[in-house]
Design a protein around this motif. Structure first.
Motif, PDB file in Angstrom:
ATOM      1  N   ALA A  54       0.978  -1.131  -0.147  1.00 42.36           N
ATOM      2  CA  ALA A  54      -0.016  -0.023  -0.101  1.00 42.36           C
ATOM      3  C   ALA A  54       0.931   1.307   0.020  1.00 42.36           C
ATOM      4  CB  ALA A  54      -0.841  -0.101   1.201  1.00 42.36           C
ATOM      5  N   TRP A  55       0.487   2.353  -0.552  1.00 43.28           N
ATOM      6  CA  TRP A  55       1.199   3.387  -0.806  1.00 43.28           C
ATOM      7  C   TRP A  55       1.693   4.194   0.716  1.00 43.28           C
ATOM      8  CZ3 TRP A  55      -0.661   8.074   1.539  1.00 43.28           C
ATOM      9  CH2 TRP A  55      -2.102   8.112   1.674  1.00 43.28           C
ATOM     10  N   TRP A  56       0.737   4.051   1.735  1.00 45.52           N
ATOM     11  CA  TRP A  56       0.983   4.388   2.896  1.00 45.52           C
ATOM     12  C   TRP A  56       2.124   3.772   3.722  1.00 45.52           C
ATOM     13  CZ3 TRP A  56      -0.704   0.954   6.248  1.00 45.52           C
ATOM     14  CH2 TRP A  56      -1.891  -0.119   5.858  1.00 45.52           C
ATOM     15  N   LYS A  57       1.989   2.411   3.269  1.00 47.56           N
ATOM     16  CA  LYS A  57       3.323   1.684   3.837  1.00 47.56           C
ATOM     17  C   LYS A  57       4.623   1.875   3.429  1.00 47.56           C
ATOM     18  CE  LYS A  57       0.283  -2.253   4.469  1.00 47.56           C
ATOM     19  NZ  LYS A  57       0.151  -3.874   4.502  1.00 47.56           N
ATOM     20  N   GLU A  58       4.714   2.509   2.282  1.00 51.38           N
ATOM     21  CA  GLU A  58       6.056   2.883   1.603  1.00 51.38           C
ATOM     22  C   GLU A  58       6.228   4.217   1.851  1.00 51.38           C
ATOM     23  OE1 GLU A  58       4.694  -0.822  -1.510  1.00 51.38           O
ATOM     24  OE2 GLU A  58       5.255   1.384  -2.478  1.00 51.38           O
ATOM     25  N   ALA A  59       5.288   5.120   2.610  1.00 49.82           N
ATOM     26  CA  ALA A  59       5.528   6.485   2.386  1.00 49.82           C
ATOM     27  C   ALA A  59       6.331   7.146   3.840  1.00 49.82           C
ATOM     28  CB  ALA A  59       4.280   7.195   2.741  1.00 49.82           C
ATOM     29  N   VAL A  60       7.056   8.218   3.637  1.00 50.68           N
ATOM     30  CA  VAL A  60       7.250   8.633   4.967  1.00 50.68           C
ATOM     31  C   VAL A  60       6.665  10.157   5.091  1.00 50.68           C
ATOM     32  CG1 VAL A  60       9.601  10.173   5.873  1.00 50.68           C
ATOM     33  CG2 VAL A  60       9.855   7.822   4.480  1.00 50.68           C
ATOM     34  N   VAL A  61       6.332  10.466   6.384  1.00 54.10           N
ATOM     35  CA  VAL A  61       5.306  11.329   6.710  1.00 54.10           C
ATOM     36  C   VAL A  61       6.016  12.201   7.460  1.00 54.10           C
ATOM     37  CG1 VAL A  61       3.147  11.836   7.815  1.00 54.10           C
ATOM     38  CG2 VAL A  61       3.449   9.567   6.982  1.00 54.10           C
ATOM     39  N   TYR A  62       5.749  13.764   7.174  1.00 57.94           N
ATOM     40  CA  TYR A  62       6.374  14.958   7.912  1.00 57.94           C
ATOM     41  C   TYR A  62       5.185  15.636   8.435  1.00 57.94           C
ATOM     42  CZ  TYR A  62       9.430  19.128   8.037  1.00 57.94           C
ATOM     43  OH  TYR A  62      10.047  20.143   8.494  1.00 57.94           O
ATOM     44  N   GLN A  63       5.436  15.671   9.826  1.00 59.34           N
ATOM     45  CA  GLN A  63       4.272  16.486  10.569  1.00 59.34           C
ATOM     46  C   GLN A  63       4.515  18.131  10.646  1.00 59.34           C
ATOM     47  OE1 GLN A  63       3.609  15.803  14.809  1.00 59.34           O
ATOM     48  NE2 GLN A  63       2.105  17.050  15.039  1.00 59.34           N
ATOM     49  N   ILE A  64       3.630  18.789  10.294  1.00 61.59           N
ATOM     50  CA  ILE A  64       3.696  20.234  10.245  1.00 61.59           C
ATOM     51  C   ILE A  64       2.869  20.675  11.405  1.00 61.59           C
ATOM     52  CG2 ILE A  64       3.125  22.428   9.224  1.00 61.59           C
ATOM     53  CD1 ILE A  64       3.953  21.386   6.498  1.00 61.59           C
ATOM     54  N   TYR A  65       3.430  21.465  12.433  1.00 64.02           N
ATOM     55  CA  TYR A  65       2.819  22.133  13.361  1.00 64.02           C
ATOM     56  C   TYR A  65       2.473  23.554  13.073  1.00 64.02           C
ATOM     57  CZ  TYR A  65       1.258  23.315  18.220  1.00 64.02           C
ATOM     58  OH  TYR A  65       0.594  23.558  19.329  1.00 64.02           O
ATOM     59  N   PRO A  66       1.237  24.056  12.143  1.00 63.44           N
ATOM     60  CA  PRO A  66       1.199  25.190  11.572  1.00 63.44           C
ATOM     61  C   PRO A  66       1.461  26.195  12.165  1.00 63.44           C
ATOM     62  CG  PRO A  66      -0.561  23.684  11.175  1.00 63.44           C
ATOM     63  CD  PRO A  66       0.089  23.085  12.211  1.00 63.44           C
ATOM     64  N   ARG A  67       1.439  26.509  13.514  1.00 60.65           N
ATOM     65  CA  ARG A  67       1.567  27.758  14.142  1.00 60.65           C
ATOM     66  C   ARG A  67       2.983  27.993  14.218  1.00 60.65           C
ATOM     67  NH1 ARG A  67      -1.965  29.901  16.949  1.00 60.65           N
ATOM     68  NH2 ARG A  67      -1.269  31.482  18.513  1.00 60.65           N
ATOM     69  N   SER A  68       3.977  26.914  14.097  1.00 63.78           N
ATOM     70  CA  SER A  68       5.289  27.224  14.359  1.00 63.78           C
ATOM     71  C   SER A  68       6.334  26.929  12.878  1.00 63.78           C
ATOM     72  CB  SER A  68       5.940  26.572  15.326  1.00 63.78           C
ATOM     73  OG  SER A  68       5.170  26.639  16.635  1.00 63.78           O
ATOM     74  N   PHE A  69       5.665  26.595  11.690  1.00 58.96           N
ATOM     75  CA  PHE A  69       6.339  26.360  10.552  1.00 58.96           C
ATOM     76  C   PHE A  69       6.721  27.447  10.006  1.00 58.96           C
ATOM     77  CE2 PHE A  69       7.669  22.962   8.025  1.00 58.96           C
ATOM     78  CZ  PHE A  69       7.535  23.276   6.747  1.00 58.96           C
ATOM     79  N   MET A  70       5.730  28.162   9.237  1.00 56.73           N
ATOM     80  CA  MET A  70       6.287  29.613   8.615  1.00 56.73           C
ATOM     81  C   MET A  70       5.284  30.525   8.573  1.00 56.73           C
ATOM     82  SD  MET A  70       8.584  30.810   6.878  1.00 56.73           S
ATOM     83  CE  MET A  70       8.700  32.532   6.014  1.00 56.73           C
ATOM     84  N   ASP A  71       5.670  31.888   9.027  1.00 56.89           N
ATOM     85  CA  ASP A  71       4.738  32.999   9.026  1.00 56.89           C
ATOM     86  C   ASP A  71       4.751  33.835   7.759  1.00 56.89           C
ATOM     87  OD1 ASP A  71       4.956  36.062  10.872  1.00 56.89           O
ATOM     88  OD2 ASP A  71       3.374  35.138   9.496  1.00 56.89           O
ATOM     89  N   SER A  72       3.905  33.854   7.118  1.00 62.67           N
ATOM     90  CA  SER A  72       4.019  34.631   5.733  1.00 62.67           C
ATOM     91  C   SER A  72       3.718  35.980   5.754  1.00 62.67           C
ATOM     92  CB  SER A  72       3.117  33.970   4.679  1.00 62.67           C
ATOM     93  OG  SER A  72       1.663  34.258   5.106  1.00 62.67           O
ATOM     94  N   ASN A  73       2.839  36.437   6.981  1.00 61.16           N
ATOM     95  CA  ASN A  73       2.469  37.846   7.162  1.00 61.16           C
ATOM     96  C   ASN A  73       2.936  38.521   8.130  1.00 61.16           C
ATOM     97  OD1 ASN A  73       1.164  36.580   8.935  1.00 61.16           O
ATOM     98  ND2 ASN A  73      -1.121  37.209   8.492  1.00 61.16           N
ATOM     99  N   GLY A  74       3.838  38.162   8.878  1.00 58.26           N
ATOM    100  CA  GLY A  74       4.385  38.993   9.904  1.00 58.26           C
ATOM    101  C   GLY A  74       3.775  39.133  11.101  1.00 58.26           C
ATOM    102  N   ASP A  75       2.737  38.268  11.456  1.00 57.25           N
ATOM    103  CA  ASP A  75       2.046  38.481  12.726  1.00 57.25           C
ATOM    104  C   ASP A  75       2.750  37.627  13.742  1.00 57.25           C
ATOM    105  OD1 ASP A  75      -0.953  36.359  12.009  1.00 57.25           O
ATOM    106  OD2 ASP A  75       1.380  35.809  11.914  1.00 57.25           O
TER     107      ASP A  75
END
Ligand code: TEU
Ligand code: CA
Length: 562
Positions: free
Chosen positions: A4-25
């Motif tokens: 299955a594709w999900w058995k062969e995958a590598v997953v990356y967890q993003i915690y959106p609050r701390s990943f990248m701020d695009s609008n300077g807040d």
């Protein structure tokens, strides 16, 4: 074992609050994620697990949802989400959403109505009980975030259950209307084209009908709700219903966060033929050392770590699929907890931990920044923390009860607090590590000038490129994904050694978890001239001499073909 594709995958967890701020807040957002998708493409991951982005008052940073079909205003708009989804799919990256349906926010329309009076149609969407009298709640259960698990509501003179914060009332899954609302919301997201769900505390959705007092552990103030709220009487019935009505209709990856799960119980949640979930997160390995709760500075003995990981590798073999993680948004940084985050050993030990985890059987999960070897934050004062979990614990254990010495508890927070994982992603050596042009909601780790993505992408020997190689190996060698697992050197308290085998190929994985040189006896054959070193954190090219000693935090994976 079916492929299955999900058995062969590598997953990356993003915690959106701390990943990248695009609008300077100072708060990460969806546009920021879209800006960084090429970075993830370069890393080579296949799936993003997105921590919650739904509308929320952020009492628990989005794990308290007030509208499941709207985007949190700090994170952007639904158009921003749709754009991010499309851009990820264009890069061959799938998006798995965080499904938080054990509880909602107390600001969700359902709860606003439910608490109004006794006879509205949404009253039984939540778990209401009369108190014991004289101001006593229905029982002695404690919440995961300190205090009682019951909140008194004067309007109807009753208490509602919240296993987490009072702003996270538990849904009543025994109410079919609740299940139908959840399933239709899930279907709505699936029709938008998302690729799966990580299911928050899904092992808690079914509670026993009677709710007696729980056992009060040593040094605890409240009773344990576990026997009545975890792996409850209907949890598997409800997940089979979810699978039948939603999950089975799409090509999804599903992973349940099953706090407290055993290998036996995991077969019910994730058994190949159980028609519930694809896999579960177990927590035995990251809970090692937690004798009386999580606030401690206990090291994790390698012997116990090996025993737990091996139990899961062997017991699920051929029956269910493992998830593999050392970090997430609730855990401290793995190089600080399981490795050695001193400047001299940080990179080497981060690569060793990555080798140990990524060569195992199961789907690996990388938490944002783990691929850089990001470390815990040097917290010294309670004012530096933002996480409700340890702020409440400090108030209960220091300010109110004086049960703990403030310095000692802060030292435990420095070692174990979830905020260690939530400091902003370190992109480059400009101010605030390139995360924001504003003031970050949580301070950036001061070591960002030495530890950042920009520097590591240029350096072929960086932790980043080591992870990139591990991910590429998984794609290249089926033995890594589908091979058997056998522990070697079971009694060695310093070296973790195991072998993976598939169709005539054998992969030996050696990891020295200490800063001392270790003598190892490896099985004959792995030091043969034709043994192929697939990866080494010392740049070893040949397997010659590998069978005698391992240097400080040395890791290697060696392949032989019969
Ligand atoms: O975590 C549930 C959970 O088991 C952890 O919160 C654990 O109880 C805590 O970290 C103490 O070790 C999920 C989410 O991952 C977490 O972020 C949320 O705070 C929690 O559920 C409530 O939604
Ligand atoms: Ca922002």
């Amino acid at each position: 074992m079916k492929k299955a594709w999900w058995k062969e995958a590598v997953v990356y967890q993003i915690y959106p609050r701390s990943f990248m701020d695009s609008n300077g807040d100072g708060i990460g957002d969806l546009k920021g994620i879209t800006q960084r998708l090429d970075y993830l493409k370069e890393l080579g991951i296949d799936v993003i697990w997105l921590s919650p982005v739904y509308q929320s008052p952020n009492d628990d940073n989005g794990y308290d949802i007030s509208d499941y079909q709207a985007i949190m205003k700090e994170f952007g708009t639904m158009e921003d989400f749709d754009r991010m989804l499309a851009e990820a799919h264009e890069r061959g990256i799938r998006i798995v959403m965080d499904l938080v349906v054990n509880h909602t926010s107390d600001e969700h329309a359902w709860f606003v109505e439910s608490r109004k009076n006794l006879d509205n149609p949404r009253r039984d969407y939540y778990i209401w009980r009369k108190g014991k009298g004289d101001g006593q709640p229905p029982n002695n259960w404690g919440s995961c975030f300190s205090g009682s698990a019951w909140q008194y509501d004067g309007t109807t003179d009753m208490y509602y259950l919240h296993l987490f914060s009072p702003k996270q009332p538990d849904l009543n899954w025994d109410n079919e209307a609740v299940r139908e609302e959840v399933f239709s919301m899930m279907d709505w997201w699936c029709r938008k084209g998302i690729d799966g769900f990580r299911m928050d505390v899904i092992s808690m959705i079914s509670k026993t009908p009677d709710m007696p007092d729980g056992k009060v552990g040593e040094g605890a103030i409240y009773g344990d709700f576990g026997p009545y709220c975890i792996h409850g009487p209907n949890v598997h019935r409800y997940l089979k219903e979810m699978n039948e009505k939603v999950l089975s209709r799409y090509d999804l990856m599903t992973v349940g966060e099953t706090s407290g799960v055993t290998v036996e119980e995991a077969l019910k949640y994730a058994g190949e033929d159980e028609r519930e979930l694809n896999m579960v997160f177990q927590f035995e390995h990251v809970d090692l050392g937690n004798r009386n709760g999580k606030w401690n500075r206990n090291p994790v003995p390698l012997a116990e770590f090996k025993q737990v990981m091996t139990k899961w590798q062997v017991f699920l073999k051929g029956k269910a699929w493992n998830s593999l993680f050392l970090e997430n948004h609730d855990q401290p940084r793995s190089v600080s907890r399981f490795g050695n985050d001193s400047p001299h050993y940080r990179e080497r030990s981060a690569k060793m931990l990555a080798t140990c985890l990524h060569m195992m059987q199961g789907t690996p999960y990388i938490y944002q920044g783990e691929e850089l070897g990001m470390t815990n934050y040097p917290f010294t004062d309670i004012s530096q923390f933002r996480d409700i979990e340890n702020l409440n614990a400090y108030r209960e254990l220091v300010t109110e009860s004086h049960a703990w010495d403030a310095e000692e508890l802060i030292a435990c927070f420095r070692y174990k607090s979830r905020d260690n994982a939530r400091t902003p992603m370190q992109w480059d050596d400009t101010e605030n590590a390139g995360f924001t042009e504003g003031t970050p909601w949580l301070a950036v780790n001061p070591n960002y000038k030495e530890i950042n993505a920009k520097e590591q992408m240029k350096n072929p020997d960086s932790v980043f490129h080591y992870y990139r190689k591990l991910i590429a190996l998984r794609r290249q060698y089926p033995v890594i994904v589908y091979g058997d697992y056998e522990l070697l050197l079971p009694d060695d308290a310093a070296v973790y050694a195991y072998v993976r085998r598939l169709e005539g190929q054998s992969l030996l994985v050696l990891c020295n978890f200490t800063e001392n040189e270790q003598a190892v006896e490896v099985p004959a054959g792995f030091s043969r001239a034709d043994a192929k070193v697939l990866i080494s954190n010392y740049g070893r090219e040949s397997a010659e001499g590998l069978g005698t000693t391992l240097r400080a935090y040395e890791a290697a994976a060696v392949l032989v073909t019969d």
